[in-house]
Motif scaffolding. Structure first.
Motif, PDB file in Angstrom:
ATOM      1  N   ASP A  78       5.783   7.958  13.291  1.00  0.00           N
ATOM      2  CA  ASP A  78       4.851   7.828  12.174  1.00  0.00           C
ATOM      3  C   ASP A  78       3.880   6.684  12.411  1.00  0.00           C
ATOM      4  N   CYS A  79       2.931   6.547  11.490  1.00  0.00           N
ATOM      5  CA  CYS A  79       1.827   5.617  11.692  1.00  0.00           C
ATOM      6  C   CYS A  79       2.228   4.159  11.537  1.00  0.00           C
ATOM      7  N   ILE A  80       3.467   3.869  11.176  1.00  0.00           N
ATOM      8  CA  ILE A  80       3.877   2.467  11.084  1.00  0.00           C
ATOM      9  C   ILE A  80       3.844   1.829  12.464  1.00  0.00           C
ATOM     10  N   VAL A 111       0.862  -1.175   0.000  1.00  0.00           N
ATOM     11  CA  VAL A 111       0.000   0.000   0.000  1.00  0.00           C
ATOM     12  C   VAL A 111       0.900   1.227   0.000  1.00  0.00           C
ATOM     13  N   ASN A 112       1.050   1.852  -1.159  1.00  0.00           N
ATOM     14  CA  ASN A 112       1.903   3.036  -1.249  1.00  0.00           C
ATOM     15  C   ASN A 112       1.168   4.246  -0.682  1.00  0.00           C
ATOM     16  N   CYS A 113       1.873   5.083   0.067  1.00  0.00           N
ATOM     17  CA  CYS A 113       1.217   6.224   0.712  1.00  0.00           C
ATOM     18  C   CYS A 113       2.108   7.452   0.620  1.00  0.00           C
ATOM     19  N   ALA A 114       1.651   8.527   1.226  1.00  0.00           N
ATOM     20  CA  ALA A 114       2.439   9.760   1.273  1.00  0.00           C
ATOM     21  C   ALA A 114       3.524   9.641   2.333  1.00  0.00           C
ATOM     22  N   THR A 171      19.122   3.088  -3.399  1.00  0.00           N
ATOM     23  CA  THR A 171      18.229   1.934  -3.320  1.00  0.00           C
ATOM     24  C   THR A 171      16.813   2.421  -3.062  1.00  0.00           C
ATOM     25  N   TRP A 172      15.853   1.880  -3.819  1.00  0.00           N
ATOM     26  CA  TRP A 172      14.474   2.353  -3.778  1.00  0.00           C
ATOM     27  C   TRP A 172      13.570   1.360  -3.053  1.00  0.00           C
ATOM     28  N   SER A 173      12.540   1.915  -2.443  1.00  0.00           N
ATOM     29  CA  SER A 173      11.533   1.078  -1.789  1.00  0.00           C
ATOM     30  C   SER A 173      10.229   1.861  -1.704  1.00  0.00           C
ATOM     31  N   MET A 174       9.119   1.150  -1.753  1.00  0.00           N
ATOM     32  CA  MET A 174       7.839   1.798  -1.487  1.00  0.00           C
ATOM     33  C   MET A 174       7.751   2.201  -0.018  1.00  0.00           C
ATOM     34  N   VAL A 175       6.851   3.117   0.292  1.00  0.00           N
ATOM     35  CA  VAL A 175       6.573   3.513   1.658  1.00  0.00           C
ATOM     36  C   VAL A 175       5.194   2.952   2.013  1.00  0.00           C
ATOM     37  N   ASP A 176       5.180   1.901   2.816  1.00  0.00           N
ATOM     38  CA  ASP A 176       3.951   1.223   3.182  1.00  0.00           C
ATOM     39  C   ASP A 176       3.660   1.521   4.653  1.00  0.00           C
ATOM     40  N   PRO A 177       2.439   1.982   4.984  1.00  0.00           N
ATOM     41  CA  PRO A 177       2.148   2.360   6.365  1.00  0.00           C
ATOM     42  C   PRO A 177       1.981   1.191   7.318  1.00  0.00           C
ATOM     43  N   ARG A 178       1.965  -0.026   6.799  1.00  0.00           N
ATOM     44  CA  ARG A 178       1.711  -1.179   7.651  1.00  0.00           C
ATOM     45  C   ARG A 178       3.008  -1.890   8.011  1.00  0.00           C
ATOM     46  N   TRP A 191      -0.107   8.607   6.633  1.00  0.00           N
ATOM     47  CA  TRP A 191      -1.352   8.006   6.165  1.00  0.00           C
ATOM     48  C   TRP A 191      -2.505   8.888   6.616  1.00  0.00           C
ATOM     49  N   TYR A 192      -3.651   8.316   6.941  1.00  0.00           N
ATOM     50  CA  TYR A 192      -4.830   9.120   7.266  1.00  0.00           C
ATOM     51  C   TYR A 192      -4.763   9.747   8.652  1.00  0.00           C
ATOM     52  N   GLY A 193      -3.915   9.240   9.522  1.00  0.00           N
ATOM     53  CA  GLY A 193      -3.802   9.822  10.850  1.00  0.00           C
ATOM     54  C   GLY A 193      -2.900  11.033  10.839  1.00  0.00           C
ATOM     55  N   ALA A 194      -1.809  10.953  11.563  1.00  0.00           N
ATOM     56  CA  ALA A 194      -0.860  12.073  11.628  1.00  0.00           C
ATOM     57  C   ALA A 194       0.507  11.533  11.987  1.00  0.00           C
ATOM     58  N   ASP A 195       1.532  12.297  11.664  1.00  0.00           N
ATOM     59  CA  ASP A 195       2.883  12.040  12.134  1.00  0.00           C
ATOM     60  C   ASP A 195       3.208  13.083  13.203  1.00  0.00           C
ATOM     61  N   TYR A 196       4.242  12.813  13.971  1.00  0.00           N
ATOM     62  CA  TYR A 196       4.592  13.697  15.085  1.00  0.00           C
ATOM     63  C   TYR A 196       6.102  13.890  15.138  1.00  0.00           C
ATOM     64  N   VAL A 197       6.512  15.051  15.610  1.00  0.00           N
ATOM     65  CA  VAL A 197       7.918  15.320  15.921  1.00  0.00           C
ATOM     66  C   VAL A 197       7.974  15.726  17.386  1.00  0.00           C
ATOM     67  N   GLN A 198       8.814  15.031  18.132  1.00  0.00           N
ATOM     68  CA  GLN A 198       8.872  15.217  19.578  1.00  0.00           C
ATOM     69  C   GLN A 198      10.270  15.648  19.994  1.00  0.00           C
ATOM     70  N   THR A 199      10.343  16.637  20.877  1.00  0.00           N
ATOM     71  CA  THR A 199      11.628  17.161  21.328  1.00  0.00           C
ATOM     72  C   THR A 199      11.857  16.866  22.807  1.00  0.00           C
ATOM     73  N   ASP A 200      13.097  16.617  23.142  1.00  0.00           N
ATOM     74  CA  ASP A 200      13.548  16.552  24.531  1.00  0.00           C
ATOM     75  C   ASP A 200      14.975  17.095  24.523  1.00  0.00           C
ATOM     76  N   LEU A 201      15.080  18.408  24.458  1.00  0.00           N
ATOM     77  CA  LEU A 201      16.362  19.087  24.288  1.00  0.00           C
ATOM     78  C   LEU A 201      16.793  19.775  25.576  1.00  0.00           C
ATOM     79  N   TRP A 202      18.111  19.826  25.775  1.00  0.00           N
ATOM     80  CA  TRP A 202      18.701  20.452  26.952  1.00  0.00           C
ATOM     81  C   TRP A 202      19.800  21.414  26.517  1.00  0.00           C
ATOM     82  N   VAL A 203      20.123  22.353  27.378  1.00  0.00           N
ATOM     83  CA  VAL A 203      21.268  23.246  27.141  1.00  0.00           C
ATOM     84  C   VAL A 203      22.227  23.129  28.316  1.00  0.00           C
ATOM     85  N   LYS A 204      23.508  23.298  27.989  1.00  0.00           N
ATOM     86  CA  LYS A 204      24.543  23.259  29.019  1.00  0.00           C
ATOM     87  C   LYS A 204      25.253  24.608  29.032  1.00  0.00           C
ATOM     88  N   ASP A 205      25.301  25.241  30.209  1.00  0.00           N
ATOM     89  CA  ASP A 205      25.943  26.556  30.285  1.00  0.00           C
ATOM     90  C   ASP A 205      27.455  26.400  30.476  1.00  0.00           C
TER      91      ASP A 205
END
Length: 394
Positions: free
Chosen positions: A213-215, A182-185, A386-393, A252-266
């Motif tokens: 991602d939805c995989i 199942v090829n998807c975006a 190297t190529w491959s389809m993007v399948d959400p499953r 796919w039909y749901g959503a993808d997410y980007v999550q951060t957990d960043l720190w700074v050192k003085d």
């Protein structure tokens, strides 16, 4: 790893996770219950007015007057309670205050879980325990919010730190006509920048940025450094040096997410949490593909605002690029871009600029691969795509 548009090749390829608002003082729940009772009483009074006119006629005037007075009193009390529920001014909250409030919210969820368990509601108890792990508090988020994903099958057993075991090239050797595919975006993460910092630049940043991602919604690392290998950021124009994703991200039909957990050192070696939260990239049901322009989502938490810039590729194929210097030495950068978007994705950068630029166009494919040799001065580089389809499953 980057994503190509397969449609070009045909021509020639709140829910619970939304941030939530802090509703006021600790007695907010009691106020909410009182307001609910007032609403019910108000509705009862309105029903009584209708019943009185229907059954008593003109004799109901005095009774209707009492009901009107009662309704007005209820309205005034409701307004008073609503004013008590206005969000508080959190601008003077210290980091210690914030951490204490976050701990209180977690304990509140765990207490609710224990109550549900005593009542025999094990499903509800486990959901509350799962939410207790990711509930948080931040002034920039308006108070209470969730710092990680919650739309998973079982939040009680879901490990928010587990890396996705799914790798690239899953369908490289499978015929693309295979109906099991199942090829998807997909999405290309173009950059992650510190758009705004409460700490003066330059800053030393470490921690993680992951995509989900939805995989499987598990961690696909984009950025990962410990406090012994910080990245020096001199201005808000500089991007974090991304080393992922390791595979194509299925959208796919749901959503993808980007999550951060960043720190700074003085300069004294003290560490502070810089960014902690999650942003949502809507799925294909909410996307319009007429334009191929990068989009940016922002996350304001802790001591910073982080901008994530991405583009969506419809009907995508995954391109895994490997390069080997077989002769001489190579200094410079290797980048790639898709046919529809000319925004370049950095694959490799020796941080030593060169004075020549060489490019090769490769037609996207469903599977298989290409291999070619580049000669750059004294260096010979073997490049394999190297190529491959993007399948959400899975």
């Amino acid at each position: 790893m980057f994503i190509m548009d397969r449609s070009i090749m045909a021509d020639g390829e709140t829910s619970a996770e939304e941030k939530r608002r802090w509703t006021g003082p600790p007695e907010a729940q009691e106020l909410e219950e009182r307001m609910t009772c007032l609403r019910l009483l108000f509705e009862d009074a309105a029903d009584d007015r209708i019943l009185a006119r229907r059954e008593l006629g003109a004799a109901a005037d005095e009774f209707l007057l009492r009901l009107t007075t009662r309704q007005q009193a209820l309205t005034r009390e409701y307004s008073r309670l609503a004013n008590l529920k206005r969000p508080l001014d959190l601008s003077g909250m210290t980091e210690a205050d914030r951490a204490a409030e976050a701990e209180r919210l977690r304990e509140e969820k765990l207490q609710k879980a224990r109550q549900l368990q005593d009542q025999g509601d094990m499903s509800g108890a486990r959901e509350c325990e799962g939410l207790a792990r990711i509930i948080d508090f931040d002034v920039k988020q308006g108070g209470e919010y969730l710092n990680s994903i919650c739309c998973v099958g079982n939040i009680y057993t879901f490990d928010h730190t587990e890396e996705s075991p799914v790798g690239p090239m899953r369908f490289t050797n499978r015929p693309w006509q295979d109906k099991m595919c199942v090829n998807c975006a997909s999405i290309n993460i173009l950059s992650v920048k510190i758009a705004c910092s409460d700490i003066d630049f330059p800053i030393q940043v470490y921690g993680t940025v992951v995509a989900r991602d939805c995989i499987d919604y598990k961690c696909v690392y984009l950025f990962r450094r410990d406090n012994d290998h910080c990245q020096l950021i001199s201005s808000n124009e500089e991007s974090l040096i991304l080393t992922g994703p390791k595979r194509g991200l299925a959208l796919w039909y749901g959503a993808d997410y980007v999550q951060t957990d960043l720190w700074v050192k003085d300069r004294q070696g003290h560490c502070k949490q810089f960014s902690k939260g999650i942003v949502r990239i809507p799925g294909t049901a909410n996307q319009v593909f007429d334009k191929c322009e990068p989009e940016t989502v922002s996350l304001a938490t802790r001591l910073s605002t982080v901008d994530v810039t991405y583009d969506v590729v419809e009907c995508a194929v995954e391109a895994t690029v490997a390069a080997e210097v077989t002769q001489g030495e190579f200094f410079g950068a290797m980048t790639a871009h898709t046919t529809r978007s000319k925004r370049r994705i950095v694959l490799f950068d020796s941080q030593v600029g060169g004075d020549k630029c060489h490019g090769i166009e490769v037609t996207p494919r469903w599977n298989g691969g290409h291999e070619f040799v580049l000669t750059l001065g004294d260096a010979t580089i073997c490049v394999k795509v190297t190529w491959s389809m993007v399948d959400p499953r899975l």
